[in-house]
Design an enzyme around this catalytic site. Structure first.
Site, PDB file in Angstrom:
ATOM      1  N   VAL A 104       0.978   8.505   9.254  1.00 54.75           N
ATOM      2  CA  VAL A 104       0.941   9.285  10.517  1.00 54.75           C
ATOM      3  C   VAL A 104       0.230  10.618  10.293  1.00 54.75           C
ATOM      4  O   VAL A 104       0.215  11.468  11.166  1.00 54.75           O
ATOM      5  CB  VAL A 104       2.394   9.523  11.022  1.00 54.75           C
ATOM      6  CG1 VAL A 104       3.064   8.191  11.343  1.00 54.75           C
ATOM      7  CG2 VAL A 104       3.228  10.314  10.017  1.00 54.75           C
ATOM      8  N   ASP A 105      -0.413  10.768   9.082  1.00 55.55           N
ATOM      9  CA  ASP A 105      -0.917  12.093   8.671  1.00 55.55           C
ATOM     10  C   ASP A 105      -2.353  12.380   9.099  1.00 55.55           C
ATOM     11  O   ASP A 105      -2.833  13.500   8.942  1.00 55.55           O
ATOM     12  CB  ASP A 105      -0.771  12.255   7.141  1.00 55.55           C
ATOM     13  CG  ASP A 105      -1.501  11.153   6.347  1.00 55.55           C
ATOM     14  OD1 ASP A 105      -1.030  10.793   5.249  1.00 55.55           O
ATOM     15  OD2 ASP A 105      -2.541  10.655   6.829  1.00 55.55           O
ATOM     16  N   HIS A 120       1.820   3.195  13.118  1.00 55.83           N
ATOM     17  CA  HIS A 120       3.076   3.940  13.305  1.00 55.83           C
ATOM     18  C   HIS A 120       2.872   5.272  13.988  1.00 55.83           C
ATOM     19  O   HIS A 120       3.698   6.173  13.866  1.00 55.83           O
ATOM     20  CB  HIS A 120       3.762   4.134  11.942  1.00 55.83           C
ATOM     21  CG  HIS A 120       4.190   2.831  11.330  1.00 55.83           C
ATOM     22  ND1 HIS A 120       4.441   2.692   9.972  1.00 55.83           N
ATOM     23  CD2 HIS A 120       4.379   1.601  11.869  1.00 55.83           C
ATOM     24  CE1 HIS A 120       4.794   1.442   9.730  1.00 55.83           C
ATOM     25  NE2 HIS A 120       4.755   0.750  10.858  1.00 55.83           N
ATOM     26  N   GLY A 189      -1.330   1.221  -1.497  1.00 59.42           N
ATOM     27  CA  GLY A 189      -0.350   2.312  -1.447  1.00 59.42           C
ATOM     28  C   GLY A 189       0.784   2.103  -0.482  1.00 59.42           C
ATOM     29  O   GLY A 189       1.207   3.050   0.187  1.00 59.42           O
ATOM     30  N   ASN A 215      -1.764  -0.500  -6.262  1.00 57.25           N
ATOM     31  CA  ASN A 215      -0.493   0.223  -6.273  1.00 57.25           C
ATOM     32  C   ASN A 215      -0.114   0.438  -7.736  1.00 57.25           C
ATOM     33  O   ASN A 215      -0.249  -0.481  -8.540  1.00 57.25           O
ATOM     34  CB  ASN A 215       0.575  -0.637  -5.561  1.00 57.25           C
ATOM     35  CG  ASN A 215       1.805   0.174  -5.186  1.00 57.25           C
ATOM     36  OD1 ASN A 215       2.297   0.986  -5.970  1.00 57.25           O
ATOM     37  ND2 ASN A 215       2.302  -0.015  -3.975  1.00 57.25           N
ATOM     38  N   PRO A 216       0.392   1.641  -8.108  1.00 55.67           N
ATOM     39  CA  PRO A 216       0.805   1.807  -9.505  1.00 55.67           C
ATOM     40  C   PRO A 216       2.090   1.040  -9.813  1.00 55.67           C
ATOM     41  O   PRO A 216       2.436   0.834 -10.971  1.00 55.67           O
ATOM     42  CB  PRO A 216       1.033   3.324  -9.640  1.00 55.67           C
ATOM     43  CG  PRO A 216       1.006   3.889  -8.275  1.00 55.67           C
ATOM     44  CD  PRO A 216       0.474   2.867  -7.346  1.00 55.67           C
TER      45      PRO A 216
END
Ligand code: BV8
Length: 249
Positions: A104-105, A120, A189, A215-216
């Site tokens: 949402v950033d 979202h 991520g 992804n880590p």
């Protein structure tokens, strides 16, 4: 150096339609705490899934509004990272590319990505809870917290999708269609536990797409993905771009 299989590069070379779906991990290297990171400071005692819900807002609108104000201030103080910028570049490499985000950033848009499908919603704007009157700007109000709607005086809320709220129909329909039609699907991520977003990757797998997770850490998707690249997206995506550039030169 991240290990990226040559067959994966080959699949990308021949792809006609690529989809990338991102979660909070893609903004981690910008300094934005992921959704399930241990909350810091004041928020350490709350579970995000308990705050991101209509029930929480009804119970304590001031607390929920302040949580979003704190998150929004944090997001406004950071910048896109190399992973966001690599996705802008990658987006121009195929005849068709869809970028879908749970975030949402707004950092994908800040980096230059176009037509981002925000599943979202967005923390950049707000609407009133009762009637959905949109506010053009984020309402700052010192007197009231949360601020009230200028039109109907009901409480303002962030323009995000809370748990147990439906996703924007157009966004989820577009995302579902893209996941079924693409040749290659990236899951980048995300913990792959929030639905219906998490269903996109299995949709792609069922439709015969190559599914690549970046992804880590392991997620419920890792064992099903065609490829799993273990590493931070801010490192992996630029490396992928460099390999593709090398391929296409
Ligand atoms: C709905 C906005 C219908 C708000 C968010 C089916 C099965 C089970 C449950 C359900 C289901 N269908 C529906 C549900 C219920 C629920 C749900 O999924 N619950 C989960 C918890 C089980 N879903 C819903 O309620 C959805 N609505 O279905 O509507 C309906 C209608 C009426 C009544 C009932 C139902 C709405 C879901 C949307 C909720 N809103 N966010 C806000 O942001 O405040 S979700 C929230 O989680 C964020 O958007 C976040 O993006 C999302 C997913 O989290 P991630 O992005 O994956 O972030 P997370 O922290 O979890 O993981 C980060 C990952 O990054 C990790 O894997 C980490 O390893 C990795 N990482 C870290 N660093 C890096 C990295 N990766 C790469 N590089 C790095 N450097």
């Amino acid at each position: 150096m991240v290990s990226i299989p040559s067959e994966l590069i080959e699949s990308l070379r021949h792809a006609k339609h690529v989809v990338a779906t991102t979660g909070a991990g893609v903004s981690a290297e910008s300094g934005v705490p992921t959704f399930r990171d241990a909350q810091t400071g004041l928020w350490a005692k709350y579970e995000p899934t308990e705050l991101a819900a209509p029930r929480a807002f009804h119970k304590d609108p001031k607390l929920v509004w302040e949580w979003y104000q704190w998150r929004r201030d944090k997001v406004l103080s950071v910048h896109p990272n190399p992973g966001h910028y690599a996705l802008v570049e990658l987006g121009s490499r195929w005849p068709k590319f869809d970028l879908i985000t749970q975030n949402v950033d707004g950092l994908h848009q800040q980096a230059g990505s176009q037509n981002v499908i925000e599943l979202h919603g967005s923390i950049m704007t707000a609407r009133c809870f009762d009637r959905g009157h949109q506010s053009e700007f984020w309402p700052e109000s010192s007197e009231q917290c949360p601020p009230v709607c200028e039109i109907c005086a009901s409480l303002m809320r962030p323009n995000v999708v809370w748990f147990n709220e439906s996703l924007p129909k157009r966004a989820i329909d577009e995302a579902m269609r893209a996941s079924r039609e693409c040749d290659v699907f990236f899951s980048i991520g995300t913990s792959s536990i929030v639905y219906p977003a998490a269903a996109l990757a299995t949709n792609a797998l069922e439709s015969g797409a190559v599914v690549i997770e970046i992804n880590p850490n392991e997620t419920p998707l890792t064992s099903m993905a065609t490829y799993s690249i273990v590493g931070p997206s801010g490192i992996v995506l630029p490396e992928l771009l460099a390999k593709l550039a090398g391929e296409f030169r």
